[in-house]
Design an enzyme around this catalytic site. Structure first.
Site, PDB file in Angstrom:
ATOM      1  N   TRP A 103      42.473   1.514  -7.552  1.00 38.72           N
ATOM      2  CA  TRP A 103      41.556   0.724  -8.364  1.00 38.72           C
ATOM      3  C   TRP A 103      40.704   1.667  -9.223  1.00 38.72           C
ATOM      4  O   TRP A 103      40.210   2.679  -8.728  1.00 38.72           O
ATOM      5  CB  TRP A 103      40.647  -0.144  -7.470  1.00 38.72           C
ATOM      6  CG  TRP A 103      39.592  -0.825  -8.265  1.00 38.72           C
ATOM      7  CD1 TRP A 103      39.740  -1.902  -9.086  1.00 38.72           C
ATOM      8  CD2 TRP A 103      38.217  -0.438  -8.361  1.00 38.72           C
ATOM      9  NE1 TRP A 103      38.546  -2.215  -9.686  1.00 38.72           N
ATOM     10  CE2 TRP A 103      37.587  -1.328  -9.263  1.00 38.72           C
ATOM     11  CE3 TRP A 103      37.460   0.584  -7.784  1.00 38.72           C
ATOM     12  CZ2 TRP A 103      36.239  -1.243  -9.595  1.00 38.72           C
ATOM     13  CZ3 TRP A 103      36.110   0.675  -8.118  1.00 38.72           C
ATOM     14  CH2 TRP A 103      35.508  -0.239  -9.012  1.00 38.72           C
ATOM     15  N   LYS A 163      42.273 -15.035 -19.749  1.00 43.48           N
ATOM     16  CA  LYS A 163      42.378 -13.798 -18.959  1.00 43.48           C
ATOM     17  C   LYS A 163      42.696 -14.239 -17.531  1.00 43.48           C
ATOM     18  O   LYS A 163      41.845 -14.799 -16.847  1.00 43.48           O
ATOM     19  CB  LYS A 163      41.045 -13.036 -19.020  1.00 43.48           C
ATOM     20  CG  LYS A 163      40.993 -11.796 -18.138  1.00 43.48           C
ATOM     21  CD  LYS A 163      39.662 -11.067 -18.329  1.00 43.48           C
ATOM     22  CE  LYS A 163      39.477  -9.927 -17.344  1.00 43.48           C
ATOM     23  NZ  LYS A 163      38.166  -9.279 -17.494  1.00 43.48           N
ATOM     24  N   ASP A 169      43.368 -13.496 -13.889  1.00 45.57           N
ATOM     25  CA  ASP A 169      43.041 -12.397 -12.978  1.00 45.57           C
ATOM     26  C   ASP A 169      43.670 -12.625 -11.602  1.00 45.57           C
ATOM     27  O   ASP A 169      44.099 -13.738 -11.268  1.00 45.57           O
ATOM     28  CB  ASP A 169      41.508 -12.322 -12.857  1.00 45.57           C
ATOM     29  CG  ASP A 169      41.015 -10.907 -12.577  1.00 45.57           C
ATOM     30  OD1 ASP A 169      41.827 -10.076 -12.119  1.00 45.57           O
ATOM     31  OD2 ASP A 169      39.830 -10.641 -12.803  1.00 45.57           O
ATOM     32  N   ASP A 212      39.640  -1.525 -14.702  1.00 43.89           N
ATOM     33  CA  ASP A 212      38.204  -1.842 -14.642  1.00 43.89           C
ATOM     34  C   ASP A 212      37.386  -0.618 -15.023  1.00 43.89           C
ATOM     35  O   ASP A 212      36.199  -0.720 -15.307  1.00 43.89           O
ATOM     36  CB  ASP A 212      37.811  -2.269 -13.222  1.00 43.89           C
ATOM     37  CG  ASP A 212      38.140  -3.733 -12.957  1.00 43.89           C
ATOM     38  OD1 ASP A 212      38.625  -4.413 -13.880  1.00 43.89           O
ATOM     39  OD2 ASP A 212      37.920  -4.186 -11.820  1.00 43.89           O
TER      40      ASP A 212
HETATM   41  C1  GLA Z   1      38.099  -8.296 -11.949  1.00 38.93           C
HETATM   42  C2  GLA Z   1      38.451  -7.934 -13.370  1.00 38.93           C
HETATM   43  C3  GLA Z   1      37.175  -7.759 -14.174  1.00 38.93           C
HETATM   44  C4  GLA Z   1      36.366  -9.031 -14.124  1.00 38.93           C
HETATM   45  C5  GLA Z   1      36.094  -9.426 -12.684  1.00 38.93           C
HETATM   46  C6  GLA Z   1      35.443 -10.801 -12.585  1.00 38.93           C
HETATM   47  O1  GLA Z   1      37.466  -7.240 -11.307  1.00 38.93           O
HETATM   48  O2  GLA Z   1      39.239  -6.783 -13.398  1.00 38.93           O
HETATM   49  O3  GLA Z   1      37.485  -7.432 -15.514  1.00 38.93           O
HETATM   50  O4  GLA Z   1      37.062 -10.051 -14.783  1.00 38.93           O
HETATM   51  O5  GLA Z   1      37.281  -9.458 -11.914  1.00 38.93           O
HETATM   52  O6  GLA Z   1      35.164 -11.165 -11.291  1.00 38.93           O
END
Ligand code: GLA
Length: 732
Positions: free
Chosen positions: A189, A474, A476, A546
């Site tokens: 990560w 987006k 996720d 991230d």
């Molecule tokens: C993940 C994504 C981030 C954001 C958060 C929201 O960590 O990678 O970009 O969208 O979730 O909770």
């Protein structure tokens, strides 16, 4: 790109055919040996005559090996005297665990098309001589990309069920050489896609994901070159990548006899598939290619392939019909407002973002349910009435009036135990009876192998997209699977969840795209945790990491670019992250994020008027250069791993312009000077570098090099190189 005459030819007898698959520069050859097995023969540059490739003779013989010789079987099954990694392992209903796959017949479709492009394909049928199991190996040629796509389909043509314990997509045999270097991508990560390289020892190595998704720990991509003899510009490289977003595995084997084979597909760990009479199982596609001009070309072939054949075609935004879409510049306030999104703060941020020329405004996590932190609300996909009292409509209208499209974050495969969804359906998550349900980020994974869960996800997403004017999603996925139990599974199908989840996801995404063709999607999994060719046909782009530290991103992006096109790489310009605490100039942050699809995620109210003006100028410049950056050819000139000066170059497909990005980590003992040899230019054309005189020939820029000098710590520079004229002319 060269003309790409492609062909699938066959020679030899009806019983023992030999197939020659050719692309623009590559040939891939295999055939049937004297015992009815498929033997791999050749993979490398195209040769002159059909007879040049040799025949399906096993590779020598040796005691304690098959009497027929040492085999490079094209698609080995675990049976008889085969001790190498198999592609198939199956148990028949009478307990026999010995699969034999022998050649049966083949079909060639020479006229296969992908749009207007020819894509011949070959199907070779293998059969178990006793049990009614047929394996059909599929090959499709992608001529201009020197790539072939392989997959396999198992058919149960018997009256009894067959338990499949492993079914890989392909085995790739590289030519026997003294030795090989393997390159792979490993990560974590916020530290995805770190290039790994090692000489392949005799023995076996496994690279895999057991986490339910592609994962950042390893990426399903490999490249091999003979003993480390290739670099970015020269040498032979064999590469491949698997189109699958769930558990996957590569088994790399180098035998003492000199054979190097990488086989892979759906991970067989904790996997079993029940193939009932009349049923079929289709593997994911495994793409393989060959570059005779180093790792640079290997990447560009994959980039071209992805843009031309894998990514969705433009339906929206700035694309024009069948052309690859240009990704809009987006803004997202996640790193600023976190879960505290409201109509007011999002509109305020939107007005500020619009001043910069942002084209798409994305609202991230926190807009739904009782989602005020990551402990509650996931699964309750209705707009939070305290944050958005009149729904999303006023926000979307406001954003549209500012001239921007609207995007929204979702995480449909997940649920917080503290949610109405979980309280209503505690059985919808993966779990085992009598075992705790391990939470990560306070959430559990919904069992998308279940059709009712697929219907739920499709239902709420369809409603969301139908009721709101949404341009971008987006999507996720923020945790790996654990306790992968499916107590209500049809008998004997419990372990199919690993594949059924992925198929459920693709089904839902495919259906959403069909119903809402103007919506673009981004695949995110806590950063780059789900980036692969399996999900790529359903998403325009990937959230790379991230970690938005612009220096760290040079490393992440370099690894990413080995396998994936930068057109699909989304990175944001943000404020310094707590992660490293590193403070970088606005220019450095923009330059780093501009090497793909550009986003901004900073607190724009902390930017001074001067910084806003500087940022707006970067956005404008980026939009002008975007066709070259997103759709052009990419060259890794200098790696941040090996040089204090990292350098990347993009060249427009029509050759009229090129953009070079330079990043100096730190200067010591004075300015850092380099004579940077550019690539991809026309040797006989003349170019203007950043509007300067005199003109310089492409030959000079590539051979002599371009003089650069940078000074300071974390400084960057962008250079714009424009062809002076369409025809070669000498400067005055
Ligand atoms: C993940 C994504 C981030 C954001 C958060 C929201 O960590 O990678 O970009 O969208 O979730 O909770």
């Amino acid at each position: 790109m060269p003309d790409a005459p492609a062909a699938i030819e066959h020679s030899g007898s009806q019983e023992k055919p030999l197939w020659i698959l050719t692309t623009a520069r590559m040939a891939y050859v295999f055939g049937v040996d004297a015992h009815g097995y498929l033997q791999h023969i050749y993979w490398g540059p195209k040769l002159l005559a059909t007879t040049d490739y040799g025949d399906a003779q096993p590779f020598g013989s040796w005691g304690h090996e098959r009497p027929a010789g040492i085999s490079a079987e094209e698609f080995p099954a675990w049976g008889d005297l085969n001790f190498n990694e198999p592609c198939l392992k199956a148990t028949y209903s009478d307990g026999v665990r010995n699969a034999l796959l022998q050649y049966d017949s083949f079909e060639i479709d020479a006229n296969g098309l992908d749009g207007e492009q020819a894509r011949p394909s070959l199907a070779v049928h293998l059969r178990d001589p006793h049990y009614g199991l047929r394996a059909t190996l599929h090959y499709r040629v992608v001529p201009e990309c020197d790539i072939i796509e392989r997959s396999a389909v198992l058919h149960n043509e018997s009256d009894e069920s067959i338990r499949v314990e492993r079914i890989f997509s392909a085995a790739w045999h590289v030519p026997p050489r003294d030795g090989y270097r393997l390159k792979t991508l490993a990560g974590k990560w916020s530290g995805e896609f770190q290039v790994q390289e090692a000489i392949v020892p005799v023995g076996k190595q496994r690279i895999e994901s057991r986490r339910g998704l592609t994962g950042f720990n390893a990426s399903p991509w490999f490249a091999l070159d003979a003993n480390g003899s290739a670099d970015e510009q020269q040498g032979e490289v064999w590469f491949g990548t698997l189109a699958h977003s769930g558990n996957w595995a590569f088994a790399l084997e180098r035998t003492i006899h000199g054979q190097v084979t990488l086989s892979g597909g759906v991970n067989d760990f904790d996997f079993e598939w029940l193939l009932k009479p009349g049923e079929r199982f289709e593997t994911p596609t495994f793409v393989g290619g060959y570059s005779g001009a180093g790792y640079g070309r290997a990447s560009r072939l994959l980039h071209d392939y992805q843009r031309q054949h894998v990514l969705p075609r433009a339906q929206n935004g700035s694309g024009n019909g069948d052309a690859p879409a240009l990704r809009p510049v987006l803004y997202n306030s996640w790193y600023v407002t976190g879960f505290d999104v409201t109509l007011e703060n999002q509109m305020r941020a939107a007005r500020r973002a619009a001043e910069l020329g942002v084209e798409l405004f994305v609202v991230d996590d926190g807009w739904f349910g009782r989602r005020n932190d990551d402990r509650a609300g996931l699964g309750d996909w209705h707009v939070n009435p305290e944050k958005f009292p009149r729904g999303l409509a006023p926000l979307i209208e406001g954003i549209n009036e500012l001239g921007m499209g609207f995007g929204l974050w979702v995480e449909p495969e997940m649920v917080n135990p503290d949610s109405d969804l979980y309280r209503a359906h505690p059985d919808w998550v993966y779990h085992f009876p009598n075992r705790p349900r391990s939470e990560l980020r306070s959430q559990l994974v919904l069992n998308l192998a279940r059709e009712d869960v697929q219907a739920f996800v499709l239902g709420f997403m369809d409603e969301l997209l139908s009721e709101n004017k949404i341009d971008f999603i987006k999507w996720d996925m923020n945790r790996p699977f654990s306790e992968p139990g499916w107590p209500d599974a049809p008998s004997g199908r419990e372990r199919e969840l690993w594949v059924r989840h992925v198929r459920g996801l693709y089904r839902v995404l495919g259906e959403l795209r069909r119903r809402h063709p103007a919506v673009a999607f981004e695949s995110c999994a806590s950063g780059g945790g789900r980036i692969d060719l399996g999900i790529m046909p359903f998403v325009e782009q990937f959230w790379m990491s991230d970690n938005t530290d612009a220096f760290d991103d040079l490393f992440i992006q370099e690894g990413y670019s080995m396998a994936f096109t930068l057109a699909a790489k989304m990175a944001w310009v943000t404020d310094p992250l707590a992660l490293n605490g590193r403070v970088l100039s606005l220019a450095y942050r923009f330059h780093s994020a501009m090497t793909g699809a550009l986003g901004i995620g900073a607190n724009l109210f902390h930017w001074t008027d001067a910084e806003m003006a500087e940022a707006a100028a970067f956005v404008e410049r980026y939009k002008a250069l975007r066709p070259t950056i997103q759709l052009g050819d990419f060259y890794r000139l200098r790696s941040p791993r090996h040089s204090p000066l990292a350098a990347q170059q993009f060249v427009h497909k029509d050759g009229h312009e090129s953009v070079v990005f330079l990043f100096l980590h730190a200067s010591t003992f004075g300015p850092y000077r380099a004579r940077l040899q550019l690539q991809g230019l026309e040797p006989d054309a003349f170019y203007r570098v950043d509007n300067s005189e005199p003109l310089i020939s492409g030959r000079a820029l590539m051979r002599r090099g371009l003089d650069v000098a940078l000074k300071g710590d974390f400084v960057s520079q962008m250079m714009h190189i424009v062809r002076a004229d369409d025809s070669p002319i000498a400067p005055d």
